[in-house]
Design a protein around this motif. Structure first.
Motif, PDB file in Angstrom:
ATOM      1  N   ASP A 173       1.164  -1.741   0.091  1.00  0.00           N
ATOM      2  CA  ASP A 173       0.369   0.117  -0.212  1.00  0.00           C
ATOM      3  C   ASP A 173       0.962   0.967  -0.153  1.00  0.00           C
ATOM      4  O   ASP A 173       1.650   1.170   0.421  1.00  0.00           O
ATOM      5  CB  ASP A 173      -1.492  -0.300   1.395  1.00  0.00           C
ATOM      6  N   ALA A 174       0.711   2.076  -0.883  1.00  0.00           N
ATOM      7  CA  ALA A 174       1.333   3.306  -0.595  1.00  0.00           C
ATOM      8  C   ALA A 174       1.226   4.482   0.474  1.00  0.00           C
ATOM      9  O   ALA A 174       0.898   4.072   1.199  1.00  0.00           O
ATOM     10  CB  ALA A 174       0.842   4.320  -1.706  1.00  0.00           C
ATOM     11  N   GLY A 175       2.054   4.475   1.399  1.00  0.00           N
ATOM     12  CA  GLY A 175       2.787   5.350   2.374  1.00  0.00           C
ATOM     13  C   GLY A 175       3.868   5.245   2.537  1.00  0.00           C
ATOM     14  O   GLY A 175       4.460   5.064   1.757  1.00  0.00           O
ATOM     15  N   ALA A 176       4.019   4.996   4.100  1.00  0.00           N
ATOM     16  CA  ALA A 176       5.035   5.251   4.713  1.00  0.00           C
ATOM     17  C   ALA A 176       6.109   4.240   4.237  1.00  0.00           C
ATOM     18  O   ALA A 176       7.718   4.608   3.842  1.00  0.00           O
ATOM     19  CB  ALA A 176       5.394   5.450   6.151  1.00  0.00           C
ATOM     20  N   PHE A 177       5.702   3.360   4.186  1.00  0.00           N
ATOM     21  CA  PHE A 177       6.125   2.060   3.940  1.00  0.00           C
ATOM     22  C   PHE A 177       6.158   1.007   2.533  1.00  0.00           C
ATOM     23  O   PHE A 177       6.761   0.163   2.042  1.00  0.00           O
ATOM     24  CB  PHE A 177       6.537   1.342   4.804  1.00  0.00           C
ATOM     25  N   GLY A 178       5.907   1.411   1.299  1.00  0.00           N
ATOM     26  CA  GLY A 178       5.282   1.080   0.055  1.00  0.00           C
ATOM     27  C   GLY A 178       4.790   2.559  -0.843  1.00  0.00           C
ATOM     28  O   GLY A 178       4.684   3.246  -0.591  1.00  0.00           O
ATOM     29  N   ASP A 179       5.098   1.870  -2.070  1.00  0.00           N
ATOM     30  CA  ASP A 179       4.786   2.656  -3.291  1.00  0.00           C
ATOM     31  C   ASP A 179       3.729   2.613  -3.849  1.00  0.00           C
ATOM     32  O   ASP A 179       3.310   2.594  -4.885  1.00  0.00           O
ATOM     33  CB  ASP A 179       6.028   2.804  -3.789  1.00  0.00           C
ATOM     34  N   GLY A 180       2.875   1.259  -3.443  1.00  0.00           N
ATOM     35  CA  GLY A 180       1.330   1.172  -4.195  1.00  0.00           C
ATOM     36  C   GLY A 180       1.958  -0.154  -5.122  1.00  0.00           C
ATOM     37  O   GLY A 180       1.048  -0.721  -5.996  1.00  0.00           O
ATOM     38  N   LYS A 181       2.890  -0.421  -5.330  1.00  0.00           N
ATOM     39  CA  LYS A 181       3.647  -1.966  -6.088  1.00  0.00           C
ATOM     40  C   LYS A 181       4.279  -2.369  -5.473  1.00  0.00           C
ATOM     41  O   LYS A 181       4.194  -3.314  -5.710  1.00  0.00           O
ATOM     42  CB  LYS A 181       4.585  -1.371  -7.493  1.00  0.00           C
ATOM     43  N   GLY A 224       6.622  -2.921  -1.614  1.00  0.00           N
ATOM     44  CA  GLY A 224       6.694  -2.419  -0.098  1.00  0.00           C
ATOM     45  C   GLY A 224       8.244  -2.907   0.119  1.00  0.00           C
ATOM     46  O   GLY A 224       9.010  -3.135  -0.292  1.00  0.00           O
ATOM     47  N   THR A 225       8.432  -1.976   1.762  1.00  0.00           N
ATOM     48  CA  THR A 225      10.076  -2.312   1.948  1.00  0.00           C
ATOM     49  C   THR A 225      10.032  -3.280   2.725  1.00  0.00           C
ATOM     50  O   THR A 225       9.206  -4.235   3.185  1.00  0.00           O
ATOM     51  CB  THR A 225       9.836  -0.830   2.685  1.00  0.00           C
ATOM     52  N   GLY A 226      11.164  -4.396   2.311  1.00  0.00           N
ATOM     53  CA  GLY A 226      11.620  -5.313   2.803  1.00  0.00           C
ATOM     54  C   GLY A 226      13.066  -5.988   2.910  1.00  0.00           C
ATOM     55  O   GLY A 226      13.660  -5.439   2.807  1.00  0.00           O
ATOM     56  N   ARG A 248      11.150   0.787   0.691  1.00  0.00           N
ATOM     57  CA  ARG A 248      10.316   1.601  -0.398  1.00  0.00           C
ATOM     58  C   ARG A 248       9.231   3.017  -0.002  1.00  0.00           C
ATOM     59  O   ARG A 248       9.070   2.479   1.601  1.00  0.00           O
ATOM     60  CB  ARG A 248       8.997   0.825  -0.895  1.00  0.00           C
ATOM     61  N   GLY A 249       8.451   3.706  -0.130  1.00  0.00           N
ATOM     62  CA  GLY A 249       7.920   4.281   0.258  1.00  0.00           C
ATOM     63  C   GLY A 249       8.122   6.515   1.232  1.00  0.00           C
ATOM     64  O   GLY A 249       9.578   6.319   0.781  1.00  0.00           O
ATOM     65  N   ALA A 250       7.266   6.560   1.359  1.00  0.00           N
ATOM     66  CA  ALA A 250       7.517   8.366   1.480  1.00  0.00           C
ATOM     67  C   ALA A 250       8.386   8.501   2.778  1.00  0.00           C
ATOM     68  O   ALA A 250       9.242   9.419   3.067  1.00  0.00           O
ATOM     69  CB  ALA A 250       6.136   9.538   1.983  1.00  0.00           C
ATOM     70  N   ALA A 251       9.118   7.344   3.417  1.00  0.00           N
ATOM     71  CA  ALA A 251       9.667   7.644   5.452  1.00  0.00           C
ATOM     72  C   ALA A 251      10.757   7.552   4.445  1.00  0.00           C
ATOM     73  O   ALA A 251      11.809   8.108   5.191  1.00  0.00           O
ATOM     74  CB  ALA A 251       9.829   6.223   5.401  1.00  0.00           C
ATOM     75  N   TYR A 252      11.329   6.822   3.022  1.00  0.00           N
ATOM     76  CA  TYR A 252      12.387   6.463   3.104  1.00  0.00           C
ATOM     77  C   TYR A 252      13.060   7.829   1.658  1.00  0.00           C
ATOM     78  O   TYR A 252      14.079   8.392   1.085  1.00  0.00           O
ATOM     79  CB  TYR A 252      13.291   5.581   2.170  1.00  0.00           C
ATOM     80  N   GLY A 258      10.697   8.693  -0.779  1.00  0.00           N
ATOM     81  CA  GLY A 258       9.934   8.461  -2.415  1.00  0.00           C
ATOM     82  C   GLY A 258      11.001   8.235  -3.166  1.00  0.00           C
ATOM     83  O   GLY A 258      12.225   8.275  -2.710  1.00  0.00           O
ATOM     84  N   PRO A 259      10.530   7.903  -4.609  1.00  0.00           N
ATOM     85  CA  PRO A 259      12.277   7.437  -5.172  1.00  0.00           C
ATOM     86  C   PRO A 259      12.564   7.997  -5.523  1.00  0.00           C
ATOM     87  O   PRO A 259      14.915   8.277  -6.334  1.00  0.00           O
ATOM     88  CB  PRO A 259      11.439   7.007  -6.828  1.00  0.00           C
ATOM     89  N   ALA A 260      12.765   9.471  -5.576  1.00  0.00           N
ATOM     90  CA  ALA A 260      14.016  10.542  -6.159  1.00  0.00           C
ATOM     91  C   ALA A 260      14.491  10.364  -4.962  1.00  0.00           C
ATOM     92  O   ALA A 260      15.983  11.243  -4.736  1.00  0.00           O
ATOM     93  CB  ALA A 260      13.214  12.156  -5.649  1.00  0.00           C
ATOM     94  N   ALA A 261      14.482   9.811  -3.710  1.00  0.00           N
ATOM     95  CA  ALA A 261      15.535  10.222  -2.355  1.00  0.00           C
ATOM     96  C   ALA A 261      15.400   7.931  -2.515  1.00  0.00           C
ATOM     97  O   ALA A 261      16.792   8.097  -3.233  1.00  0.00           O
ATOM     98  CB  ALA A 261      15.278  10.389  -1.032  1.00  0.00           C
ATOM     99  N   VAL A 262      15.624   7.710  -1.218  1.00  0.00           N
ATOM    100  CA  VAL A 262      16.208   6.763  -1.018  1.00  0.00           C
ATOM    101  C   VAL A 262      14.848   5.150  -0.778  1.00  0.00           C
ATOM    102  O   VAL A 262      14.761   4.053  -0.671  1.00  0.00           O
ATOM    103  CB  VAL A 262      17.181   5.549  -0.128  1.00  0.00           C
ATOM    104  N   GLY A 263      13.708   5.920  -1.255  1.00  0.00           N
ATOM    105  CA  GLY A 263      12.305   5.396  -1.526  1.00  0.00           C
ATOM    106  C   GLY A 263      12.165   4.066  -2.517  1.00  0.00           C
ATOM    107  O   GLY A 263      11.204   3.173  -2.796  1.00  0.00           O
ATOM    108  N   GLY A 264      13.371   4.407  -3.813  1.00  0.00           N
ATOM    109  CA  GLY A 264      13.502   3.119  -4.201  1.00  0.00           C
ATOM    110  C   GLY A 264      14.876   2.716  -4.715  1.00  0.00           C
ATOM    111  O   GLY A 264      15.686   2.397  -6.039  1.00  0.00           O
ATOM    112  N   TYR A 265      15.422   2.621  -3.324  1.00  0.00           N
ATOM    113  CA  TYR A 265      16.931   1.569  -3.751  1.00  0.00           C
ATOM    114  C   TYR A 265      16.882   0.299  -3.557  1.00  0.00           C
ATOM    115  O   TYR A 265      15.937  -0.210  -2.417  1.00  0.00           O
ATOM    116  CB  TYR A 265      17.442   2.550  -1.875  1.00  0.00           C
ATOM    117  N   ASP A 266      17.837  -0.925  -3.488  1.00  0.00           N
ATOM    118  CA  ASP A 266      17.832  -1.962  -3.342  1.00  0.00           C
ATOM    119  C   ASP A 266      19.069  -2.276  -3.452  1.00  0.00           C
ATOM    120  O   ASP A 266      19.858  -1.378  -3.553  1.00  0.00           O
ATOM    121  CB  ASP A 266      17.007  -3.040  -4.742  1.00  0.00           C
TER     122      ASP A 266
END
Length: 377
Positions: free
Chosen positions: A104-112, A114-116, A154-158, A160-168
């Motif tokens: 779920d989109a939010g602090a720890f997910g982006d809708g597609k 989740g943080t894991g 994933r998510g706003a807590a990190y 989003g993708p512009a920062a580290v919310g899309g980091y693997d």
């Protein structure tokens, strides 16, 4: 009150689930109890943890259960080569993590996604012991350890993708060596046994693959240093009445200097991927009783201090209190089957990322289960 070997086997382990949930990444508790058994001995076991960890993010939105169930096996063999020399091998999975936030989109997910996180380790400990008398046992040996991990943020807590919310990040399996040493003292006539075991830290240089922006920005592989912590275990037991034993285990783990700092993540965010602020202290105390020739049982309470608060979002609890019950069935004097269950009250914690609190996790619990088979030959 002389207790036979089968009586002392009540405390071969409290129950197989003694340390399936602990501070930092600690899982197995790194017991060497199998090596301290009399004569020749072999065992195999499995432990399972079923946690439920929920919370709220900073906006007050509920965070659904992010903790995955996990299991890990263990095995050991001990040979009394001579009256004074014993050798053994112990396999366990001392450290690990397994969690997955909702998509779920939010602090720890982006809708597609989740943080894991998934962290796996394997340990093989080789031991040689010297028993100058019936009462003393001095032992030491090398430890072979492997480590591998993968993490997705994933998510706003990190940010989003512009920062580290899309980091693997993927940390390739790598092996390294450490060592342990210790001594034990026993008085068999009263089932008294005390053992102190020190394990060294183990330094790994792990090949690392980092990507940002949901895989749009890929960096060449680099090396990340991961040092699993040094620890000390103190194990105590004593007969207190006919067919009844009291026991205790105290464990210290040096988590306060543990950090995983991938090169590119550090350069972009100025933060570690995982770190802890405090050392772990844990204890378990209880009683074991032999009811008849075939049945015995144990009951114990446990405490774990945690490794600091706030904690990483990848493991948002701080320590626990627990209560456990175990049973042992011995069809014959040379083998047995153990099973046990443990209930955990998990410590409340604030989860942080980048030095900022991202959510609160409270009133969480877990069940642990385990089974073990032991055989003397």
């Amino acid at each position: 009150m002389k207790l036979s070997a089968i009586h002392s086997a009540i405390l071969l382990s409290l129950i197989p689930t003694t340390s399936v949930l602990a501070a930092g990444l600690d899982r197995s508790g790194q017991s060497i109890s199998a090596f301290l058994q009399p004569g020749n001995y072999v065992e195999a076991g499995i432990s399972v943890l079923d946690p439920e960890i929920k919370g709220k993010d900073n906006a007050g939105h509920k965070v659904s259960d992010m903790a995955e169930d996990y299991y890990f096996p263990s095995a050991a063999i001990k040979i009394q080569a001579t009256d004074k020399i014993s050798v053994g091998l112990i396999y366990d999975q001392p450290y690990g993590a397994d969690s997955q936030y909702s998509t779920d989109a939010g602090a720890f997910g982006d809708g597609k996604q989740g943080t894991g996180v998934e962290v796996k380790t394997n340990n093989i400990t080789a031991l040689i012991g010297y028993q100058p008398t019936e009462n003393w046992n001095v032992y030491a040996g090398p430890v072979f350890q492997t480590v591998e991990a993968k993490v997705s943020l994933r998510g706003a807590a990190y940010g989003g993708p512009a920062a580290v919310g899309g980091y693997d990040i993927a940390l390739k399996e790598e092996d390294a060596y450490g060592w342990l040493a210790g001594f034990a003292y026993q008085i068999p006539a009263i089932a008294l046994k005390a053992a102190v075991t020190y394990r060294s830290e183990i330094k790994h240089e792990v090949e690392t693959f980092e990507t940002f922006g949901l895989g749009k920005l890929v960096f060449p592989s680099s090396t990340t240093e991961i040092t699993t912590p040094q620890s000390v275990n103190l194990d105590l037991q004593s007969g207190i009445a006919q067919n009844t034993l009291a026991f205790a285990n105290i464990r210290w783990v040096h988590w306060s200097q543990f950090a995983v700092t991938p090169n590119i993540l550090k350069a972009k965010s100025k933060n570690n991927l995982i770190d802890y602020s405090d050392d772990q202290w844990s204890a378990s105390v209880g009683l074991g009783h032999k009811f008849n020739a075939k049945w015995s049982g144990t009951a114990a309470v446990g405490y774990d201090s945690g490794a600091g608060n706030p904690v990483t979002t990848l493991g948002p609890t701080e320590g626990y209190w627990s209560i456990g019950l175990g049973g042992q069935y011995s069809p014959a004097e040379n083998y047995f089957i153990q099973a046990g269950v443990k209930y955990f009250w998990l410590g409340d914690a604030q989860a942080q990322t980048g030095g900022r609190v991202a959510g609160s996790f409270e009133d969480n619990t877990a069940f642990g289960y385990g089974m073990k088979i032991g055989y003397r030959f």
